[in-house]
Structures are given as structure tokens and as C-alpha cells.
Scaffold this active site. Structure first.
Site, short mmCIF file in Angstrom:
data_model
loop_
_atom_site.label_atom_id
_atom_site.label_comp_id
_atom_site.label_asym_id
_atom_site.label_seq_id
_atom_site.Cartn_x
_atom_site.Cartn_y
_atom_site.Cartn_z
N SER A 158 0.81 -1.22 0.00
CA SER A 158 0.00 0.00 0.00
C SER A 158 0.84 1.27 0.00
O SER A 158 0.84 2.06 0.96
CB SER A 158 -0.96 -0.04 1.18
N ARG A 173 7.44 6.33 -4.42
CA ARG A 173 8.10 6.89 -3.23
C ARG A 173 7.46 6.27 -2.00
O ARG A 173 6.29 5.88 -2.03
CB ARG A 173 7.98 8.41 -3.17
N ASP A 211 -4.12 -1.23 -1.11
CA ASP A 211 -5.20 -1.53 -0.16
C ASP A 211 -6.55 -0.95 -0.61
O ASP A 211 -7.61 -1.54 -0.37
CB ASP A 211 -4.85 -1.09 1.27
C1 BGC Z 1 -0.22 5.19 0.38
C2 BGC Z 1 -1.34 4.54 -0.39
C3 BGC Z 1 -2.28 3.83 0.58
C4 BGC Z 1 -2.72 4.77 1.68
C5 BGC Z 1 -3.58 4.07 2.71
C6 BGC Z 1 -0.77 6.08 1.47
O1 BGC Z 1 0.29 6.61 2.24
O2 BGC Z 1 0.61 5.93 -0.48
O3 BGC Z 1 -0.84 3.61 -1.32
O4 BGC Z 1 -3.39 3.38 -0.14
O5 BGC Z 1 -1.58 5.30 2.34
O6 BGC Z 1 -2.96 2.98 3.27
#
Ligand code: BGC
Length: 470
Positions: A158, A173, A211
Site C-alpha cells: 500500500s 516513493r 489496499d
Molecule cells: C499510500 C497509499 C495507501 C494509503 C492508505 C498512502 O500513504 O501511499 O498507497 O493506499 O496510504 O494505506
């Protein structure tokens, strides 16, 4: 100060006018800074919609709008046994999910492993070794002495990743406090597969998943009105189903423009000139820190206003407070805020006066309310962009599930943005999602294998290996 008497619903009004003038003025200043009124909400959403569009364009923009190669919703007839690995912010979870022949039903076995804090800033090798340890432990304890055939794995990773294929993902990143060297700019699937192979684990990555995409798919499995998946947790983000023709950045692939394709927005990056600024105003990881910084600012720049003669050294420690600190303040049922007092003593070694407690409570409420109202902007922007008048939005994450009043405040903001009439019921409803990074990941792996079987191979890299999973 001791908590006495029966629990009552909080009522600030009575006590607030007893505050000294300088603190009342400070509360007013906080209100000016943190309040996002209806007009501002609408302005943010209009800008948000443009930024979503930009992210889909060839030139791109701040919001990545990552193509996920999840090409459609489940129909409830998906079947098979899958592994799911969820690398969230706090825990690592391994699940085995069997989608049964009963429509929409599944069995799940799972183990949770705490993600050691050092790992988040350690080396890439340590990360992959740790993940492999967890998978190995899971397989050994659940499949002892079995001769396993290769299991397809849905890997919920995620973080923002560019996916040319579903079984591939280059980390754009790190977010959520991770900073592991040598992973940004790299495909995360090969190092995971290499270590699984080295350990002789019969697992193949069938899909790399965000996610939010998992949440949307898992929720749509049982609810056909689900159109968006959201996470309001350590980080914030959403995914929705686009059609290929509306994604100019993949036009060169000449796919059927009518095909559905899920987009992982990564909209925590909205307003990214200020570095993941949207996420910093809305996500659990930062709410406590905003509160801390606001109080430190008063201590340093308005001498004598609060915490006179108190040792504030703990308060000066970055990230010492998490969102649960604010949640507890907002939940304090006592008129004299005695639970908040205890919290300050316990966590910060500070003994606030009653007016200082009142100020803290109002500050927590303002920060929590701003987070909820801004969170609604992302959802409203997707609905506006897609002309969705009514739908269900599957939501998960610690802030959504645990932060007091978050749901009601978000719903109220949606109402203000989308101009529902007072007598109308909520048309876009944000509701608790199904388990996205478990069941959702399994479903996406199943949908991917279904496509391999049907010869619909867009966005699938390792075709020959995938066929061995059928
Ligand atoms: C991430 C996402 C993720 C979200 C919730 C963010 O910091 O970049 O990919 O879906 O957090 O978990």
C-alpha cells in the site's frame, strides 16, 4: 482532578465562556485556521477533480492516478485458494483465503506479525527477509508436511507504485514514515519472488495490489452498489473503476476503450507542492503531530499563554502523540475533562489547568473535523468526475473505524459539497468495507487468473508462470 460522577455527553458550551479572554481569542484563532467551510470544500473539490484528470493524462500531475490492471468487478463466482500478504503501515498479515462455490462466500485463515519499527528505515534486504520469514512461518504452521502445489499470492503493497503489469510495481516513493533505501524506483516483485524461490516456498505473486483497490473489490463482492474503495488510516487514499478510454496515458496500448480498469488515485499526494500535504491533514499518522505542533507553537511564540511553569520537554518530541490521543480527548465524557487531564499527565507529564483542557479539546475537535471534511473532498471529487449521483463507498482504516464522529462529519461534508436537499437521504454513503487486503487481494488474484484463462492478457507480465497457477 479525578473523574467523578456519571458519564454524560460532552457539552463545552457551558464551560467555554468561563475561559480567560486570551485563551478564548486563541481558540478563535484556531477556528479560523482549521475550519473548512462549505465554500472552501467546494473549491477544493473543483480543484481536486482537475487534478484527478491531470493524473490520468500523458503529462501527469501531482496525483499519480496509478493504473492497477484490475479490469472489472468480481461477479461472486470466483473460486480457488489464494495467499494474501498485506504490508500495511503497522502490521504484516498473511492470509490464506478459499473462495468457495457459494456465491460471495469464503474461508480465511490468517496470522498477524508486528512490523518492527527499525524495519521501516532499515535496508531492502532486511525487509524482504522479514516478509519471507513471515510467509515461511505461515506455510510451515498451516501446511506442515504437505506437498503443496504453487499458490497464487495477492500482495497488498500500500504505497504508490507504477504498474505496467499487475504482477509488477515500481515504488514511486515511500509514504507513511517508511524510508528503506534502494526500493524507490525499483520493481518490488522480483526481490520478493527471488527470496521465496531461494527458500523453496511454493508461492507466485499473481497480483500486486493497493489496499484501496482491494477494499473496493472486496466490498463490491457482496454489494453491487460499491463504486469506490477508500482508506482513512495511517495514510489516506482511494480507488475507483475507470474506463480505459478515459485514461489517456495508456492510449498507446490500443485497448478497447470500454474496458473497465481500476485506478489507484494515490490522492494523499493532492497538493503535493507541499509534500503529501493532503495526507498530512487527514491521515492518522499526522493528526497527533498537528495537535502537538500547534501547542508547541503557543508555548514558543506566545509566552505565558499555556502550560506556565510546566516541563514541556515531552511535548517537544516529534510524533510522540498519535491520533488516538486526539480520539481520547474527543471521547472524554466528563464536564471537567478529567480523562483529558489524566491523558496529559500520563503521556506528556503536563498538568493542564481547566481552561487549557478546554483549549486542547477544541483544538482536537477542530483537527479531527478538518480531517473528516477534507477526506470527504476526495470521495466527492471522484463522484463528480465520474458523474456518480449515488453509490456506496467501502472504507477502512483506523481513523475511519476508530476516530469519534469521523463518519458523521464526513457525511455532513459530502452533503454540503454535493448539495443534497435537507429532506434527501445521503446518496453517496461511506460505509465499513470488507477486508480489502485479505479477501480483496485474493479476489484480485482470482480475477487475474480468470483473465489468463480467458486469454485476456492486458497488463500481465509473467504469462507462462501464471499459466502454471491455473
Ligand atoms: C499510500 C497509499 C495507501 C494509503 C492508505 C498512502 O500513504 O501511499 O498507497 O493506499 O496510504 O494505506
Amino acid at each position: 482532578m479525578v473523574g467523578i460522577g456519571p458519564k454524560q455527553p460532552p457539552s463545552r458550551k457551558g464551560s467555554m465562556h468561563d475561559l480567560p479572554q486570551n485563551l478564548l481569542q486563541q481558540i478563535k484563532d484556531f477556528e479560523d485556521v482549521f475550519t473548512v467551510d462549505r465554500q472552501l470544500l467546494k473549491k477544493i473539490v473543483a480543484h481536486f477533480v482537475k487534478e484527478l484528470e491531470k493524473g490520468l493524462s500523458v503529462e501527469g500531475g501531482n496525483i499519480p492516478m496509478n493504473v492497477t490492471w484490475v479490469m472489472g468487478f468480481p461477479d461472486g463466482n470466483e473460486q480457488g485458494t489464494f495467499l494474501a500478504l498485506d504490508m500495511g503501515g503497522t502490521n504484516l498479515r498473511v492470509c490464506e483465503i478459499t473462495l468457495t462455490d457459494k456465491k460471495g462466500a469464503f474461508d480465511i485463515t490468517q496470522s498477524k506479525y508486528r512490523m518492527p519499527e527499525e524495519l521501516k528505515t532499515g535496508t531492502a534486504e532486511e525487509l524482504w527477509e522479514y516478509i519471507a520469514d513471515c510467509l515461511q512461518q505461515f506455510i510451515e504452521s498451516h501446511h506442515e508436511e504437505e506437498n503443496l502445489t504453487k499458490l497464487p499470492l495477492g500482495f497488498t503493497f500500500s504505497y504508490p507504485a507504477t504498474q505496467e503489469y499487475i504482477d509488477h510495481g515500481i515504488l514511486q516513493r515511500w509514504t507513511k514514515g517508511f524510508d528503506i533505501d534502494g526500493v524507490e524506483g525499483q520493481d518490488v516483485v522480483p526481490p520478493l519472488e527471488a527470496i521465496l524461490q531461494k527458500r523453496g516456498l511454493p508461492i507466485k505473486v499473481a497480483a500486486l495490489i493497493n489496499d484501496t483497490t482491494g477494499t473496493m473489490i472486496a466490498s463490491a463482492y457482496t454489494d453491487p452498489e460499491m463504486k469506490i474503495g477508500c482508506i482513512f488510516g495511517t495514510g489516506v487514499n482511494a480507488a475507483y473503476m475507470e474506463n480505459v478510454g478515459s485514461v489517456p496515458k495508456i492510449a498507446h496500448l490500443n485497448l478497447d476503450p470500454e474496458l473497465p480498469i481500476a485506478i489507484n488515485c494515490e490522492y494523499g499526494a493532492f497538493d503535493n507542492e507541499r509534500v503529501q500535504a493532503f495526507e498530512k491533514m487527514t491521515a492518522g499518522l499526522y493528526l497527533g503531530e498537528i495537535f502537538r505542533l500547534a501547542l508547541v507553537d503557543l508555548v514558543d511564540n506566545k509566552p505565558g499563554l499555556i502550560f506556565n511553569g510546566q516541563d514541556v520537554s515531552k511535548l517537544r518530541k516529534p510524533y510522540i502523540l498519535d491520533a488516538s490521543f486526539l480520539a481520547k480527548i474527543e471521547e472524554d465524557p466528563y464536564e471537567n475533562l478529567s480523562e483529558t487531564y489524566d491523558l496529559f499527565v500520563r503521556e506528556l507529564g503536563i498538568h493542564p489547568t481547566e481552561p487549557e483542557l478546554e483549549l486542547s479539546r477544541r483544538l482536537a475537535e477542530l483537527i479531527g473535523t478538518r480531517a473528516a471534511r477534507l477526506s470527504a473532498c476526495g470521495v466527492a471529487a471522484i463522484c463528480t468526475k465520474k458523474n456518480i449521483e449515488s453509490c456506496h463507498v467501502g472504507a477502512d482504516g483506523s481513523v475511519f473505524t476508530k476516530y469519534p464522529h469521523f463518519k458523521a462529519r464526513g457525511a455532513q461534508a459530502l452533503r454540503e459539497i454535493l448539495d443534497w436537499k435537507p429532506e434527501e437521504k445521503d446518496k453517496v454513503v461511506i460505509m465499513a468495507a470488507e477486508d480489502g487486503s485479505g479477501v480483496g487481494a485474493a479476489l484480485i488474484a482470482a480475477l487475474t487468473l480468470k483473465r489468463v484463462k480467458a486469454g485476456n492478457l492486458a497488463g500481465i507480465r509473467d504469462m507462462e508462470e501464471m499459466k502454471t497457477l491455473l
